[in-house]
Structure formats: C-alpha cells, structure tokens
Enzyme design. Structure first.
Site, mmCIF file in Angstrom:
data_model
loop_
_atom_site.group_PDB
_atom_site.id
_atom_site.type_symbol
_atom_site.label_atom_id
_atom_site.label_comp_id
_atom_site.label_asym_id
_atom_site.label_seq_id
_atom_site.Cartn_x
_atom_site.Cartn_y
_atom_site.Cartn_z
ATOM 1 N N CYS A 10 9.216 -20.473 -41.497
ATOM 2 C CA CYS A 10 9.635 -21.465 -40.502
ATOM 3 C C CYS A 10 8.667 -22.652 -40.529
ATOM 4 O O CYS A 10 7.451 -22.483 -40.409
ATOM 5 C CB CYS A 10 9.644 -20.838 -39.114
ATOM 6 S SG CYS A 10 10.689 -19.375 -39.032
ATOM 7 N N CYS A 26 1.138 -11.007 -25.624
ATOM 8 C CA CYS A 26 1.872 -11.480 -26.804
ATOM 9 C C CYS A 26 1.120 -10.926 -28.017
ATOM 10 O O CYS A 26 -0.038 -11.291 -28.244
ATOM 11 C CB CYS A 26 1.889 -13.007 -26.804
ATOM 12 S SG CYS A 26 2.619 -13.707 -28.285
ATOM 13 N N GLU A 75 -4.107 -12.765 -34.211
ATOM 14 C CA GLU A 75 -4.339 -13.278 -32.861
ATOM 15 C C GLU A 75 -3.372 -12.636 -31.868
ATOM 16 O O GLU A 75 -2.238 -12.310 -32.219
ATOM 17 C CB GLU A 75 -4.205 -14.806 -32.850
ATOM 18 C CG GLU A 75 -5.297 -15.444 -33.701
ATOM 19 C CD GLU A 75 -5.285 -16.965 -33.735
ATOM 20 O OE1 GLU A 75 -6.324 -17.529 -34.077
ATOM 21 O OE2 GLU A 75 -4.249 -17.583 -33.424
ATOM 22 N N CYS A 105 3.159 -21.038 -28.054
ATOM 23 C CA CYS A 105 4.161 -20.624 -29.041
ATOM 24 C C CYS A 105 4.055 -21.448 -30.316
ATOM 25 O O CYS A 105 4.057 -22.672 -30.269
ATOM 26 C CB CYS A 105 5.561 -20.813 -28.469
ATOM 27 S SG CYS A 105 6.134 -19.350 -27.650
ATOM 28 N N CYS A 157 6.013 -23.530 -37.549
ATOM 29 C CA CYS A 157 5.114 -22.476 -37.061
ATOM 30 C C CYS A 157 3.845 -22.413 -37.891
ATOM 31 O O CYS A 157 3.896 -22.369 -39.123
ATOM 32 C CB CYS A 157 5.849 -21.134 -37.115
ATOM 33 S SG CYS A 157 4.834 -19.748 -36.589
ATOM 34 N N CYS A 185 2.705 -14.157 -42.295
ATOM 35 C CA CYS A 185 4.132 -13.933 -42.044
ATOM 36 C C CYS A 185 4.895 -14.056 -43.352
ATOM 37 O O CYS A 185 4.540 -14.855 -44.212
ATOM 38 C CB CYS A 185 4.662 -14.961 -41.031
ATOM 39 S SG CYS A 185 6.377 -14.614 -40.532
#
Length: 346
Positions: A118, A107, A94, A339, A121, A114
C-alpha cells in the site's frame, strides 16, 4: 555439541505435561508451568516460584522463553503510547496504546515489515522480514495492558490488529495468539473486543468464516473503484473488489456480523462524487459501517488529506443512505503513532 533449546511457548499444555512425565515428574507440573507462561506471562524460569529450583534448572537446560522487550516507549501529549518492541532476534516492531475516556485499545503488529505494498503506508516501505510468532503477538498485548493500568488506571479493554503487517498473511499465528488472549488460561478477554483489520485477502476471509472466529472484521478499503484502489493498493490487481465482495458476503452469511470499512479520503485521489457513489454501492452488499480515518502524511507529500468539504460530502451522502459512519480523528500524530505511520522513523 550443545543442543538448541526449544521455544517453550511453542508447546501445548499436553506436550508440557508429557515432558514432565517423561522426565520422571508429575503431569500437573506441566499445568503449573503453562500457567506461568501464559496467564502470568513469566519472562524467566526463575520467576516460577512454586516450582522447585531443580525443576527450574531442568527447564532452563531444555527450553528458552523468547519474550519481547519494550525497547523504547514514547508518550504523546494526548496520552497515546508507542512502543518499539524488540524481538528475541533483535528485530523491531511497533505497537500502540490508544486511550479514550471510556476505553484503552491496543494496536498490535503481526509481521516484521509487510508483504503488501500500500503506497500510503510507512510499514509497506519495509520488506516483510518475517511473521511474528503467537507468543510475540500475545506479549505486545500483555505489555500494553501493564501500561494501561500504570498510566491510565484501567485494564486494557480492546485490541485491534492494525499495527505493522497484514494479519491474514500470518493467519495461523494470529489465530493462535487470539485463542490465548481470549482463553481463561491466558488473558481471558472477550473475542467481541478484538478487531482484525485486513487489506482484503478473499480466500483468508472465507477461511475465517469457516473457522467460526468470534472477533470482529474490519477491511481497509479506501476505494470501491478497482482502478483507483489498485493505484494506491497495487495488490488489488490480484485480489480485485469483486472477489473481496464475494468473500465478505460469505463472511456475513456465515457469521451474521457486520463489517467495518476503513476509509481515508485523499485530495485528488478518491474525493469525487463517483468515489462516494461507488462506496455507497459497495456498502449495500452486506450490513456494515464506515470509519472515515484522518490521514497522517508519511513525509513525501504524494498523499494529502482531502478537504473538510470532501469529508462532509462523504458523511452526508452515506448518512442519506442510512449507512453508519464515524470519523476517526488521529491520535499520537506527534510521535508517529497514528494510522499508517508505524515504522516511519525507524
């Protein structure tokens, strides 16, 4: 047996020139094709109108252009656009266009999934499937620049590597993409308009400093107390704050460029006085500024935005110590483009 076609954008301009010479053509043909691939972002050899049909057919026999496609596009009521980007192998990442009165920011993502963990997220819930190639990163920027011109009447002004993935875990491809984005033979954007946001990989922060990169550095910090940071960002156990501090001091010594700390304040996690004091101390090591970021829940309620009072405590204490602080209100929440929300629904 048919030979596998090569990804033409993996070739340098020199390699392209060489290819044409080896095939009995003039070297300058390589320059023409290179311009089509990067500066004009051609998706097909047929687009290359100043190259003969015979040459285009030869290119098609030998190479492929693995361009991305905007699979779905969502527009928020605040003007934010979120793209689900389909890669040549069918995987999805995305990217987001964030408009304000004075600028539009892209962005972009650097990994499918990933490699870090975290807890706040959404992307971290996907395992890391692969790194993006330099051209796939570049293509996201090209697509957003087109959208910016179409929907907001001005060209893209800024780029942040804050999408899916940890950019420093895909260092070579991210640097190659930025080189192309900033090159006059690519998009010609100024490096100072690009920010790479990392969760903090000390060894790679030092490498960036040694490589004399010209873009900006932001660090996703969220706590300056090791135990707290490790509880929300478990990789901090491997890359503790003392190592991060040392790498950032090295960065500043080499580049003389201040760092931005990105920081979300959560209820009951990092909203105490000692959290604020620890951040103030961490900010004393090198020139920096702090972006306090509004949190966007990712559905299970473990993390909740802290109260306005807690946020105001941070602001007043940081300002009292002459630390520049900005509050970043979220954009695109209604389309999960804010975010930490990327990959939330897909």
């Amino acid at each position: 047996m048919a030979t596998k076609k090569r990804d033409i954008r993996a070739l340098t301009k020199e390699q392209l020139r060489e290819f044409f010479v080896n095939h009995g053509d003039k070297a300058f043909r390589g320059n023409q094709v290179y311009e089509w691939l990067w500066s004009k972002a051609a998706h097909s050899f047929d687009d290359m109108t100043n190259v003969s049909k015979k040459t285009r057919e030869m290119l098609d026999e030998n190479f492929v252009i693995n361009h991305i496609e905007v699979d779905t596009m969502q527009r928020s009521k605040d003007g934010t656009i979120k793209n689900a980007i389909k890669l040549h192998d069918g995987k999805i990442v995305e990217s987001v266009l964030i408009p304000t009165e004075t600028r539009t920011t892209a962005c972009v993502s650097s990994q499918v999934g990933c490699s870090l963990d975290c807890k706040f997220c959404a992307t971290a819930r996907l395992k890391r499937m692969r790194n993006l190639n330099a051209d796939e990163i570049y293509d996201q920027v090209v697509a957003i620049d087109k959208q910016s011109r179409l929907y907001h009447n001005h060209k893209l002004s800024n780029i942040v590597f804050m999408g899916m993935g940890e950019p420093l875990m895909n260092y070579n491809n991210v640097i190659k993409a930025i080189d192309k984005i900033t090159s006059p033979e690519g998009l010609g954007m100024a490096a100072r308009r690009i920010t790479l946001s990392t969760s903090g990989v000390p060894k790679m922060i030092k490498k960036m400093a040694d490589d004399e990169v010209r873009f900006n550095l932001a660090v996703s910090l969220h706590s300056a107390i090791d135990e707290v940071r490790t509880s929300i960002m478990p990789f901090n156990a491997t890359f503790p704050l003392k190592d991060l501090k040392e790498s950032l001091e090295y960065w500043y010594e080499k580049t003389k460029r201040k760092v931005t700390y990105e920081y979300v304040v959560w209820n009951g996690i990092n909203d105490r006085k000692e959290d604020i004091d620890a951040l103030i101390k961490f900010c004393s090591y090198i020139p920096c500024k702090v972006n306090l970021i509004e949190y966007n829940p990712i559905d299970d309620g473990e993390f909740q935005q802290a109260s306005e009072r807690a946020l105001n405590n941070y602001i007043s204490n940081l300002e009292m110590h002459d630390i520049v602080v900005n509050v970043r209100r979220s954009r695109g929440k209604d389309i999960d483009a804010a975010c930490g929300q990327l990959a939330n629904k897909s």
